[in-house]
Write an enzyme that holds these catalytic residues in place. Structure first.
Site: not given
Ligand code: CAA
Ligand code: NAI
Length: 727
Positions: A61, A102, A105, A125
């Site tokens: 998400a 997501g 999912e 999450e």
């Molecule tokens: N939503 C929005 N922005 C996101 C994102 C997300 N899920 N995941 C990463 N980003 C953005 C970061 O903020 C960053 O943005 P900026 O360049 O503007 O700073 C950019 O993407 C790159 O991210 P990283 O600097 O973290 O890059 P990385 O290569 O080191 O890591 C990653 C990539 C492994 C995907 C890491 O960003 C990460 O762990 N992201 C979060 C994943 C997460 O928690 N997903 C679950 C979301 S909740 C959900 O999905 C449940 C639901 O349905 C409600």
């Protein structure tokens, strides 16, 4: 947003596209929904492949949309997962990069999943204060069983593709073009029955002891993540998967998500997530920033000193496959250090194998042990981790300056000495920087990168990049005694000891702060690190010991209150865990189980008697307020001094280096949540009662923020005024 194209062989490819990580924004979900509908209606399409642009499936998400009004949203993620699963045409997920939250999912809604060998999947999450609420808690246990699902969902860990294959999350792992392979598979399964591939229709694979497993996990997470609600909610959602049919389980999943969403915790954890990304983007007042400064390649490294920290730093470098030369001062220390490093490396390799990493990825970089400084002449970077003593550090840096190649960066792991003074004895002050690791250095995520007045932007960039290579979160801070983390910690520790003088017991204070959520209470922490370390440095600067001027009052230094309690404990040989007693007692030296000590309680009564201190009852609230507000107050002073470039930096330091509960965002975030006027009023009250404790005197910056109306945290820095930043 989402591209839909026909492939001549009757396979439609739907590509998730929302750079950089294909986060599932409402617009993207809407586009996928539309593309899926078109593919399903198009009679020329017989099968569908769902994949992601930019080498990633999806990071889940769009976290930036959290908290925005739900009416703006298009079709929900859950609906999309159901539509994918309900499609009459087989849908194959082609997973490259990541399928997280997501994103996973969505993949579980598909009938088949193919992953690239370097891909990772997971449900992070729980780290954002929520749970996988678009059927993740119900579909995953139906696919892989309750026990592995429990582990994945409550830890948020990323599972490598090879492990995902073993668990049954993906059907195939490939080393070539994943989308092409997915298309091939899709063609193969056209017209095959899909019933057994629709996860929502399957029973949960449940061992007979499933409920006991869940109960056990609940006890564990309550202890490990004190006060954090999302791990508990994840377990309850899995309990629903065990007990209820799919449709009821989904209702429970939503109910739990709504409950979490209406607490403060998700916002705090999402703030912490973005704060970690923000600190990577450092900027100097000159305008030079992470964007313009280039890191130099680090191909080889050396570490000086193989004590507690050096061992962990060598392990961390080797784990990142950087060849290391580890240097000690004598044979005995070298032998001890090398054995310790080899054993740490063995343990780390085993852990990586258990996580499903390939043998090659689990293989550490080579480590060479030596007593000979001349071996360091060609390394790209040296990290010094010898004793915390300025004379010694200067001697070592002088030597390094003479021996190392001119392009070698020289770093110190000092926990608080002046970086400029260390740099001043070298021929390259612009290449000297503090790299302050935290103990145990191969595990702790935080790296405080300390910038001196001559440190160049290339050196900063290289140190920050090295942090990333080691899997750490680097936070750039200015040079002042004890830098940021330990500078705040000093004020907190001072309060807890004063509270003991006034009537609290160490175990009461530890309990109050652990109940608040801190990973470890301050007295257990002091016993673990060893009371003798602080005693030694207080003796060195003449606060205690033989150089204390005669006639100095026992409980005063100048006009400030001082507690000699820890000094007296050390004089009695009570150094903490290592000596079998400190603030607590231990069954034997080195034991970890802290037992409240009647000897200490008697000693404290006698001490209060000698110093005419009247013991009083100290409430849980006073413990929390005095300890945390003293720490937060120093945080505002750090901002005022320009030592940290924003409150986020302080919060990232505390969340990742000091066991602050992430569900409370960090100390500065906590202050903003409580409200700055409350923080100020409490500090004023405690300072009035204790005018000899300068740490309780409210910071000018805090007062200013209250006077202008308690602005939100993200605006604080803009009100700093003309204070000159040290960054
Ligand atoms: N939503 C929005 N922005 C996101 C994102 C997300 N899920 N995941 C990463 N980003 C953005 C970061 O903020 C960053 O943005 P900026 O360049 O503007 O700073 C950019 O993407 C790159 O991210 P990283 O600097 O973290 O890059 P990385 O290569 O080191 O890591 C990653 C990539 C492994 C995907 C890491 O960003 C990460 O762990 N992201 C979060 C994943 C997460 O928690 N997903 C679950 C979301 S909740 C959900 O999905 C449940 C639901 O349905 C409600
Ligand atoms: P330690 O006492 O465990 O180890 C220091 C090691 O340095 C010893 O093995 C010693 O033999 C070696 N050494 C001393 N002089 C040397 C020389 N001239 N050449 C080569 N080796 C030499 O100390 P520790 O705890 O590892 O601390 C090291 C540094 O890290 C200190 O500056 C300390 O302040 C800092 N630090 C310590 C933390 C901790 O939790 N212990 C946390 C963060 C920083």
């Amino acid at each position: 947003m989402a591209a839909f194209r026909h492939i001549s062989d009757a396979v439609a490819v739907i590509t998730l596209s929302n750079p950089p990580v294909n986060a599932l924004s409402s617009a993207l979900l809407q586009a996928v929904h539309k593309a899926l509908g078109e593919a399903n209606e198009d009679s020329a399409v017989k099968a569908i492949v769902l994949c992601g642009d930019h080498g990633k499936f999806s990071a889940g998400a769009d976290i930036r949309e959290f908290g925005q009004p739900s009416k703006k949203r298009g079709p929900g993620l859950l609906l999309l997962c159901d539509l994918l699963e309900g499609s009459k045409k087989p849908v194959v997920a082609a997973i490259e990069g990541v399928a997280l939250g997501g994103g996973l999912e969505l993949a579980l809604g598909c009938h088949y999943r193919i992953a690239h060998v370097q891909a990772r999947v997971g449900f992070p999450e729980v780290n954002l204060g929520i749970l996988p609420a678009a059927s993740g808690t119900q579909r995953l246990p139906r696919l892989i069983g309750i026990s592995p699902a429990l582990s994945m969902i409550t830890t948020g860990k990323f599972v490598p593709a090879t492990e995902a294959l073993k668990l049954g999350i993906v059907d195939e792992v490939v080393n070539e073009n994943t989308v092409d392979k997915a298309i091939q598979l899709a063609k193969k399964v056209i017209d095959q029955p899909l019933g057994s591939r629709q996860l929502s229709t399957l029973p949960v694979q449940c061992p007979p002891n499933a409920e006991a497993l869940l109960d056990e996990a609940l006890v564990k997470v309550k202890k490990q993540f004190r006060g954090a609600l999302s791990p508990q909610a994840c377990i309850e959602a899995l309990r629903a998967a065990v007990r209820l049919p799919y449709s009821e389980g989904i209702k429970k999943e939503k109910e739990l998500f709504d409950f979490l969403y209406n607490t403060d915790q998700p916002r705090a954890q999402q703030y912490a997530f973005f704060a970690e990304r923000k600190v990577a983007k450092w900027t100097l007042p000159s305008g030079v920033s992470w964007k313009t400064a280039s890191p130099q390649p680090i191909r080889t490294a050396a570490v000086i000193g193989l004590g507690t920290m050096g061992r962990g730093i060598v392990t961390s470098l080797a784990k990142a496959q950087i060849p290391v030369i580890a240097l000690e001062q004598d044979k005995k220390q070298l032998d001890l250090g090398s054995k310790a490093v080899m054993s740490l490396l063995d343990r780390e390799a085993l852990k990586m194998k258990q996580l499903g990493q390939s043998a090659a990825a689990s293989q550490p970089g080579p480590v060479q042990f030596t007593l000979d400084y001349s071996k360091l002449k060609d390394v790209d970077i040296v990290i010094e981790a010898a004793y915390e003593n300025m004379v010694l550090k200067k001697e070592i840096f002088r030597r390094l300056s003479a021996i190392c190649k001119p392009k070698a960066f020289l770093c110190t792991n000092t926990s608080g000495l002046d970086i400029d003074e260390i740099a001043s004895v070298t021929d390259r002050p612009q290449m000297v920087i503090g790299t302050h690791f935290f103990s145990p250095a191969h595990i702790m995520k935080l790296l405080e990168v300390v910038y001196g007045q001559n440190t160049s932007s290339t050196t900063i960039s290289t140190a920050m990049h090295l942090g990333k290579m080691l899997g750490k979160i680097g936070v750039l801070v200015g040079n002042c005694p004890s830098f940021v983390g330990n500078r705040l910690m000093r004020l907190y520790i001072e309060q807890v000891i004063f509270l003991v003088e006034e009537g609290s017991k160490p175990e009461e204070i530890d309990r109050a702060l652990e109940d608040f959520g801190l990973a470890m209470g301050p007295f257990r922490m002091m016993d673990l690190s060893g009371l003798d370390i602080g005693w030694k440095s207080r003796t060195e600067i003449g606060l205690t010991g033989p150089n204390l001027p005669t006639g100095t009052p026992a409980r005063q230094r100048g006009s400030k209150r001082y507690s000699p309690l820890p000094d007296i404990l050390c004089e009695k040989g009570r150094f903490g865990q290592k000596s079998g007693h400190g603030w607590y007692k231990y069954e034997k030296p080195g034991d970890r189980n802290a037992i409240p000590d009647p000897w200490l309680h008697n000693f404290l009564s006698e001490y209060r008697g000698i110093h005419n201190l009247k013991s009083r009852h100290i409430s849980h609230d006073e413990i929390i307020d005095r300890c945390l507000y003293a720490l937060i107050n120093e945080g505002f002073k750090v901002l005022e001094d320009g030592i940290a470039s924003g409150p986020e930096d302080i919060d990232v330091i505390y969340n990742n280096g000091y066991g602050w509960p992430k569900h409370k965002g960090g100390p500065m975030y906590y202050a903003s949540l409580v409200g700055l006027p409350v923080v100020l009023t409490k500090l004023e009250k405690y300072y009035e009662a204790n005018p000899d404790i300068p740490g309780l005197k409210p910071s000018g910056f805090l007062k200013k923020l209250v006077a202008i109306g308690n602005p939100p945290l993200k605006e604080w820095q803009s009100h700093l005024g003309s204070q000159s930043s040290k960054l």
